[in-house]
Design an enzyme around this catalytic site. Structure first.
Site, PDB file in Angstrom:
ATOM      1  N   ASN A 152       0.487  -1.221  -0.363  1.00 21.92           N
ATOM      2  CA  ASN A 152      -0.010  -0.415  -0.102  1.00 21.92           C
ATOM      3  C   ASN A 152       0.925   1.044   0.000  1.00 21.92           C
ATOM      4  OD1 ASN A 152      -2.459   1.171   0.442  1.00 21.92           O
ATOM      5  ND2 ASN A 152      -2.610   0.719   2.132  1.00 21.92           N
ATOM      6  N   THR A 153       0.519   2.526  -0.265  1.00 21.15           N
ATOM      7  CA  THR A 153       0.916   3.659  -0.479  1.00 21.15           C
ATOM      8  C   THR A 153       1.762   3.604   0.794  1.00 21.15           C
ATOM      9  OG1 THR A 153      -0.754   4.603  -1.249  1.00 21.15           O
ATOM     10  CG2 THR A 153       0.736   6.554  -0.145  1.00 21.15           C
ATOM     11  N   GLU A 154       3.303   3.952   0.795  1.00 10.89           N
ATOM     12  CA  GLU A 154       4.352   4.012   2.199  1.00 10.89           C
ATOM     13  C   GLU A 154       3.974   3.156   3.090  1.00 10.89           C
ATOM     14  OE1 GLU A 154       5.869   5.644   0.749  1.00 10.89           O
ATOM     15  OE2 GLU A 154       4.974   8.252  -0.797  1.00 10.89           O
ATOM     16  N   LEU A 155       3.496   1.874   1.992  1.00 13.91           N
ATOM     17  CA  LEU A 155       3.024   0.597   3.301  1.00 13.91           C
ATOM     18  C   LEU A 155       2.341   1.283   4.673  1.00 13.91           C
ATOM     19  CD1 LEU A 155       6.838  -0.828   3.984  1.00 13.91           C
ATOM     20  CD2 LEU A 155       5.724  -0.904   2.157  1.00 13.91           C
ATOM     21  N   TRP A 303       5.288   3.737   6.730  1.00 15.17           N
ATOM     22  CA  TRP A 303       6.801   3.863   6.809  1.00 15.17           C
ATOM     23  C   TRP A 303       7.228   5.250   6.693  1.00 15.17           C
ATOM     24  CZ3 TRP A 303       9.055   2.355   1.256  1.00 15.17           C
ATOM     25  CH2 TRP A 303       9.431   2.453   0.701  1.00 15.17           C
TER      26      TRP A 303
END
Lengths: 430, 476
Positions: A152-155, A303
């Site tokens: 996913n977006t930026e984990l 993250w």
């Protein structure tokens, strides 16, 4: 090719690079609202993408291809956002060619994500699923493969996102190895979702950031030799080390002059020859490795920043208000069902726009402002809201049934309230 | 009658209302047969007014290391050296530009340009050490003339033009001090009958000019530190304001509201403080191009610096109540200032961002565009010495709501007035104005008649009378 699982006590190592550039917004002043200007700064985006292609994507891909030819056991994973694929298509098609050449080696895996690198997982309804599926479509169209592992977006991750991803048929997902969900466990294992057939790979953020953020720490570059010695020092019972970072680390965040490409080449060569690590891809690890334990993630993690939660994008009121306003358009957008309008709306969802509005201070604040094209989060916010206002006006016009984009805005304005006209008349007679 | 006038800005290059006021005043003074020698820190070109000569302080050579006191004594020692050193060029427009020999302007302090559009520069702000430097230099150079010679030996000219920015940046206190030197220098070279200094930045120059020439000093209070900063006054600025008022022969306040502050906060005798209300330059009703609003149809406008003084947060609270009643109301915020972040965050917290539109700092045509799309202008100032924007709004045909804590309220019997802190009442007034077109029409029409009498001519007449009163006293 040697792709069968190796039962020898060699530990797995996953290298995954994120490739993304947002569609940066036009500089839209208040008076430009409704004047038919474009939402996105085409010229600026072209320049940025072509520059980064020249300084990062192309040289890094060249090295990678050369090294894979030399060492066929090298394995790398990429996630290319749909936003960057579209921009490569428009501004730097040679980059797509170089990724296709990498794909053809069979040594490179492409991961799934939301097409618009968005926070769609935070929106109600099926927007998230729609974006994941359209991304998978785009990846297949360009690289001829269907991703089986999601990031996913930026984990951004929690149990619920895991559930939704599993229902879409994915076998694995990448998340960040943060202590608050791991407790005293090491991130260097394969985990699984509490109630789904979904394996979870956790990024080792320390070792990842050693390259991404701390490559030049103390003024002199990190050497591959030293880095591999750190890897070798990891406990033998670890199953897999996941290293994940922006691909722009190579040549953009750390310029060529720092020796980052030499480091990359040296590292790949050492890992290819390593007796204690085997390079592998996320899907391969998931296929052959038993899960170590269940990973419960009730709260959202990511993250980004020290907090490793959603505060980088939705941490202050400006960000939340802008996001809610954008999300609130969904119903109208989907009823209008016009491809270009939907694409624009989704490009406005890209997480970077909200990232620029962060008012965090300290080292996180410095990272935010490094990435931001704006002088301050307030300017980022004002510009975003101006663009969004302009966009919503067009949405209202389309909703009213007028499909011609350029002319209709002016038409609607001409019909604007008679009250204004009457005041002007009154002044004239005065 | 000739007036030596010290200002800080003059149209077309302005960043606030002070320049506009100086322009209106000098123009109207000419009709009273008053000649004005107008000094500004920096001429940007295009400045013009009848019977007014301009001097750019940036072109007046002053002692590099000298103090104001040196100048004052120098001026007294050589009373016969009163011919200007500078070459005077009279241009077609009637503006005199005073040139200095080019070699003297070779030494320049680094100038900086203020970018008003970026969020980082708004109010004046300065380093804490500035005043310390200024006071420390004085004894050095006055007791030890050798020091000064040493500086010249290091190939720095002893006299040079100080390059003023004329803005409100970090060097402001230094510029104010240098400006005083220029004041003394000019006062020793020109003939005039009275000295007139506009706002605290020019008070020291006025005092210096008075000391050199012995002519009566008027200080004109367009705003006080209490208006700008509430109770968080900058002591250094406050001290200069107080000194200016104390040494002035007459204090001009732009309103009774301001006079009250001068008397109570600066302890000036009430009879020394005269109220001269500002005026507005009449504008011929020009054919207006209809500017469609880029957003919605109910537009409420806030125009001015986004600072504590202007009450932006009270505006937000009122907007919140307005939106409860009129959900399609939109609010245009034209201006920038140090409370902009606070304002934006509060608006976002209340989830009203899609109803607020920030234009940034505006001038000229863009201001007209904002007026053309506004249904009502609101000035919720916490403390407004005068407030010229409401008059401009009315000129542009926009009805206004102003705070009772503003000087302009004294001259506008037909405006709607509320206490700045009473958001409920303010919201009610805004709603009424948006909903009842007959109300806003009537108010606009009546106030338009009203402002016909609020002129600079009237202000200039009153001022002229005060000039003559004081000079006759001086002669007597």
């Amino acid at each position: 090719m040697n792709s069968l699982p190796n039962t020898a006590p060699r530990r797995n190592l996953v290298l995954y690079f994120q490739v993304h550039q947002p569609q940066r917004l036009s500089n839209m002043r208040f008076f430009d609202i409704g004047s038919g200007n474009t939402c996105f700064d085409e010229e600026g985006n072209r320049n940025i993408v072509q520059r980064i292609a020249r300084e990062c994507y192309l040289p890094a891909n060249d090295i990678l291809l050369k090294m894979i030819r030399k060492h066929p056991n090298i394995r790398v994973a990429f996630s290319l956002s749909g936003v960057i694929i579209d921009q490569f298509d428009d501004y730097a098609p040679e980059v797509l060619d170089s990724f296709r050449a990498l794909a053809a080696t069979g040594a490179v895996e492409f991961l799934s994500e939301t097409c618009y690198h968005s926070l769609a997982c935070m929106m109600p309804g099926k927007e998230f699923e729609e974006q994941v599926l359209s991304h998978a479509e785009k990846v297949y169209e360009h690289f001829g493969v269907r991703p089986t592992v999601f990031r996913n977006t930026e984990l951004i991750y929690n149990d619920e996102i895991g559930r939704r991803v599993s229902r879409l048929g994915f076998l694995g997902i990448m998340a960040d190895g943060v202590e608050k969900v791991l407790g005293d466990r090491s991130p260097n294992h394969v985990f699984h979702h509490p109630d789904q057939e979904l394996k979870i790979l956790l990024r080792n953020y320390r070792l990842s950031d050693d390259i991404a953020f701390r490559f030049m720490e103390g003024g002199k570059p990190l050497t591959a030799e030293k880095y591999v010695s750190w890897l070798n020092a990891l406990p033998h019972e670890d199953q897999v080390v996941n290293l994940a970072m922006d691909y722009e680390t190579f040549g953009e965040h750390h310029k060529k002059e720092t020796g980052i490409f030499k480091f990359m080449e040296d590292l790949l060569s050492r890992l290819a020859k390593s007796r204690s690590f085997e390079m592998t891809t996320p899907s391969q690890v998931i296929r052959v490795t038993e899960s170590h334990s269940v990973l419960n993630v009730p709260h959202l993690i990511s993250w980004a920043d020290q907090e490793r939660d959603l505060s980088a994008w939705l941490g202050n009121d400006m960000q939340r208000d802008a996001f809610d306003t954008l999300a609130g358009l969904e119903c109208d957008i989907k009823n209008i069902d016009d491809n270009e309008t939907i694409a624009q709306w989704r490009n406005l969802q890209t997480s970077d726009h909200f990232y620029y509005m962060s008012t965090k201070k300290g080292s996180d604040g410095m990272v935010h402002s490094y990435f931001s094209p704006y002088a301050s989060p307030y300017e980022a916010f004002i510009n975003y809201m101006n663009v969004l206002t302009d966009f919503s006006m067009r949405v209202q016009i389309l909703k009213a049934g007028k499909i011609d984009h350029s002319v209709s805005v002016k038409m609607a304005i001409d019909q604007w309230p008679q009250s204004m006209g009457s005041r002007m008349t009154m002044m004239a007679t005065h | 009658m000739k007036v030596l006038m010290f200002g800080w800005e003059f149209p077309p290059h302005i960043s606030g209302g002070l320049g506009t006021a100086c322009h209106g005043l000098t123009n109207s003074l000419s009709k009273e047969n008053i000649d004005v020698l107008f000094v500004v820190p920096k001429l940007h070109g295009g400045e013009s007014a009848d019977r007014t000569d301009f001097i750019s302080a940036s072109r007046v050579p002053i002692s590099v290391s000298g103090s104001v006191e040196q100048y004052i004594s120098a001026g007294r020692v050589n009373p016969d050296v009163r011919t200007p050193l500078y070459q005077v060029i009279r241009q077609q427009t009637g503006v005199e530009q005073i040139e200095v020999p080019s070699s003297l302007s070779a030494y320049r302090a680094p100038s900086f340009e203020e970018t008003s559009s970026t969020v980082s520069h708004w109010n004046y702000q300065f380093a804490d050490t500035e005043v310390e430097v200024a006071t420390r230099r004085e004894p050095q150079s006055s007791t030890n003339p050798v020091e000064e010679r040493q500086i010249t030996e290091q190939e720095l000219p002893s006299h040079a033009a100080y390059q003023f920015s004329g803005s409100y940046g970090t060097n402001l206190l230094e510029e104010v001090r240098r400006y005083a030197q220029v004041g003394a220098e000019i006062a020793s070279k020109f003939d005039f009958d009275v000295i007139h200094a506009h706002d605290w930045m020019t008070y020291l120059a006025g005092i210096a000019a008075k000391k050199v020439s012995g002519k009566p000093l008027f200080v004109h209070v367009h705003a006080t530190e209490y208006d700008r900063s509430g109770e968080q006054v900058d002591q250094r600025v406050h001290a200069i304001e107080h000194q200016g008022m104390a040494e002035a022969d007459c204090v001009i306040a732009v309103s009774n509201w301001t006079k009250e502050i001068v008397v109570s906060r600066y302890r000036q005798p009430a009879e020394k403080v005269k109220v001269v209300h500002n005026g507005i330059i009449p504008k011929a009703a020009t054919e207006k191009m209809f500017t469609p609003p880029p957003v919605g149809s109910h537009i409420v406008t806030f125009l001015g610096r986004i600072t504590h003084q202007k009450g932006p947060l009270y505006f937000v609270e009122a907007a919140r109540r307005v939106l409860e009643r009129i959900p399609d109301a939109h609010f245009v915020i034209a201006g920038s200032g140090d409370q902009m972040p606070l304002m934006i965050e509060r608006i976002a917290q209340l989830r009203m961002s899609s109803h607020f539109h920030f234009t940034g700092f505006l001038k000229g045509k863009d201001i007209e565009r904002v007026w053309a799309m506004s249904n009502v202008y609101v000035m919720p100032s916490v403390s407004e010495p005068f407030g010229i924007a409401p008059l401009e709004a009315i000129q542009a045909g926009v009805p206004v709501i102003i705070s009772k804590q503003s000087g302009v309220a004294e001259v506008m019997p037909h405006a709607i007035k509320v206490d700045f802190w009473n958001s409920q009442e303010l919201a009610a007034a805004i709603c009424s104005m948006l909903k009842y077109k007959s109300l806003s029409k009537t108010l606009t029409r009546n106030s338009a008649e009203e402002i016909a009498d609020i002129t600079w001519d009237r202000a200039a007449k009153k001022l002229t009378q005060l000039y003559y009163e004081l000079t006759s006293q001086h002669c007597a």
